[in-house]
Design an enzyme around this catalytic site. Structure first.
Site, PDB file in Angstrom:
ATOM      1  N   HIS A   1       0.817  -1.217   0.000  1.00  0.00           N
ATOM      2  CA  HIS A   1       0.000   0.000   0.000  1.00  0.00           C
ATOM      3  C   HIS A   1       0.854   1.272   0.000  1.00  0.00           C
ATOM      4  O   HIS A   1       0.499   2.261  -0.632  1.00  0.00           O
ATOM      5  CB  HIS A   1      -0.942   0.010   1.200  1.00  0.00           C
ATOM      6  CG  HIS A   1      -1.999  -1.042   1.104  1.00  0.00           C
ATOM      7  ND1 HIS A   1      -2.878  -1.111   0.037  1.00  0.00           N
ATOM      8  CD2 HIS A   1      -2.320  -2.079   1.909  1.00  0.00           C
ATOM      9  CE1 HIS A   1      -3.687  -2.151   0.207  1.00  0.00           C
ATOM     10  NE2 HIS A   1      -3.366  -2.755   1.334  1.00  0.00           N
TER      11      HIS A   1
ATOM     12  N   HIS B   1     -22.022  20.611 -30.454  1.00  0.00           N
ATOM     13  CA  HIS B   1     -21.197  19.403 -30.607  1.00  0.00           C
ATOM     14  C   HIS B   1     -20.390  19.153 -29.353  1.00  0.00           C
ATOM     15  O   HIS B   1     -19.187  19.359 -29.339  1.00  0.00           O
ATOM     16  CB  HIS B   1     -20.252  19.584 -31.809  1.00  0.00           C
ATOM     17  CG  HIS B   1     -19.668  18.300 -32.310  1.00  0.00           C
ATOM     18  ND1 HIS B   1     -18.517  17.764 -31.791  1.00  0.00           N
ATOM     19  CD2 HIS B   1     -20.070  17.443 -33.284  1.00  0.00           C
ATOM     20  CE1 HIS B   1     -18.217  16.639 -32.445  1.00  0.00           C
ATOM     21  NE2 HIS B   1     -19.151  16.429 -33.336  1.00  0.00           N
TER      22      HIS B   1
HETATM   23 ZN   LIG Z   1      -6.101  -5.982   0.001  1.00  0.00          ZN
END
Ligand SMILES: [Zn+2]
Length: 440
Positions: A266, A345
């Site tokens: 992480h 557009h």
């Molecule tokens: Zn995980």
């Protein structure tokens, strides 16, 4: 190839489920709600007074130990990565993740329960283009843990991951492209795994009250302990990929790039997300290019208008930034929201029509032809366009660099030019244009 942009998506309707939170071991109910265009993903703490929300953005990252925690002020939500991965990979750009606790129900430790709830809610297209971060140059991130993340240019979002446990036990490798179908089948069912030596101290400190063999695989030595057998022989690397997707979702933009990850975690994932977000902010700040291409002097708008008969709103070249020899030149056009074509557009999501980019190429090529002919008595008329491709949408505020190269000039009657338009260093359109010369 087309100029149709990919659209943002939200949920078709609200849907939710209940379960146990990992760290406190309490019952928690999670409900996903649709959200408007450009809303992004926000977590809502329904259990707190005033029901505060937290933006799922890397700037709100608070902690990366074991799981990813985000917060604003004193409000926190923990373990956001699996629900974020599911939303992101299943194609949801805008949603509210409402919870009556400080973390989502852990489910079985995979993203399966979140995918199930997203599928029950349905995914619906919205009327605005998706925001992409296109990797232009490789980026990399190294952490003391031995984690190494490399981000390479790619037209899709891919992850190639190597996972390795203590003493390189359980070394696994997998490379996938992240699409909703592949995510649902190959990644979402992969469960969290922990090493016994890591969780023992947490269990002693009573920090994972909700943790059990029902929501994590425990690795003890060479033994793999879990309630149900491994779902994949390489389930660990699949879960690592799941965590990478969830952590990179904090960038806020979808990524066109290839993540090569070795022993990711992480912390490193979040650092890469931060670097990408920082680069995106830098790009957003650049409204005009920092450097102009070098050349042999250009033409300003007045000089351009002396050559081209076109006028507003059909003059598609602001100036010529330079020539390279006799056969190449680069023009520039800043696309303003006030261009008349944006009105229709499209209302609500303005995209520059591809034919206007072809017109810009034709005008720049005409200037090249004019310079070559060294006479103002004849005009180059645009006859045909071949091999026209529109690769990326052009939006209000973009600066287009229009490259034209004369490849054939036959008998002073016909000429061919290879052209392409560039925005933010990426080719947005290209084509081969044919011209004929006529007297004015
Ligand atoms: Zn995980």
């Amino acid at each position: 190839m087309s100029s149709t942009p990919e659209f943002q998506h939200t949920l078709g309707k609200a849907a939710g489920f209940s379960g146990t939170s990992l760290h406190k071991g309490e019952k928690v109910t999670l409900k996903l709600h649709p959200a408007p265009v450009d809303h992004g993903i926000k977590f809502k703490r329904k259990d707190l007074q005033d029901e505060p929300t937290i933006d799922a953005k890397i700037d709100n990252l608070k902690m990366v130990e074991r799981a990813t925690t985000i917060g604003e002020g004193s409000v926190r939500v923990h373990t956001v990565e699996h629900v974020l991965a599911a939303l992101f990979a299943m194609g949801v750009d805008n949603a509210i993740v409402e919870m009556d606790a400080n973390e989502p129900p852990i489910g079985d430790g995979s993203a399966q329960s979140y995918v199930d709830v997203i599928k029950r809610a349905g995914v619906a297209a919205q009327e605005a283009p998706r925001k992409f971060f296109d990797v232009r140059e490789s980026m990399h991130m190294e952490a003391k843990t031995g984690a190494l993340l490399i981000l390479l240019p790619d037209e899709t979002f891919r992850i190639s991951c190597t996972q390795a446990g203590p003493n390189n036990r359980f070394t696994q490798f997998l490379s996938i492209q992240v699409t909703p179908a592949i995510f649902e089948r190959e990644i979402a069912p992969a469960r969290t795994f922990v090493y016994y030596e890591d969780v023992q101290s947490l269990m002693d400190k009573n920090l994972i009250k909700g943790g059990s063999l029902e929501n994590a695989i425990v690795v003890r030595g060479d033994a793999v302990l879990s309630k149900e057998p491994l779902r994949f022989t390489d389930e660990f690397v699949r879960h690592k990929i799941l965590d990478i997707i969830g952590d990179l979702a904090l960038v806020g933009h979808r990524i066109h790039g290839h993540v090569v990850a070795v022993k990711p975690g992480h912390g490193a994932n979040a650092e890469l997300a931060r670097a990408v977000a920082r680069e995106q902010t830098r790009r957003d700040a650049i409204s005009v290019p920092r450097t102009l291409p070098v050349g042999e002097g250009g033409f300003d708008t007045d000089e351009v208008m002396q050559i081209l008969p076109h006028r507003y709103p059909f003059l598609m070249v602001d100036r010529i930034v330079g020539f390279e020899g006799e056969t190449k030149c680069i023009g520039m056009k800043t696309v303003s929201i006030n261009e008349p074509f944006f009105q229709g557009h499209f209302p609500g999501h303005p995209v520059m029509p591809g034919v206007m980019q072809v017109e810009a190429m034709a005008q720049v090529a005409s200037i090249l032809l004019f310079k070559l002919a060294k006479t103002s008595s004849r005009l180059g008329y645009f006859m045909s366009a071949d091999e026209v491709k529109f690769r990326k949408p052009v939006f209000p505020g973009d600066t287009i660099f229009i490259h034209a190269e004369l490849t054939k000039a036959r008998g002073n009657r016909l000429a061919k030019a290879k052209c392409h338009c560039v925005v933010n260093d990426a080719v947005v359109s290209e084509g081969e244009l044919m011209f004929t010369f006529l007297d004015k």
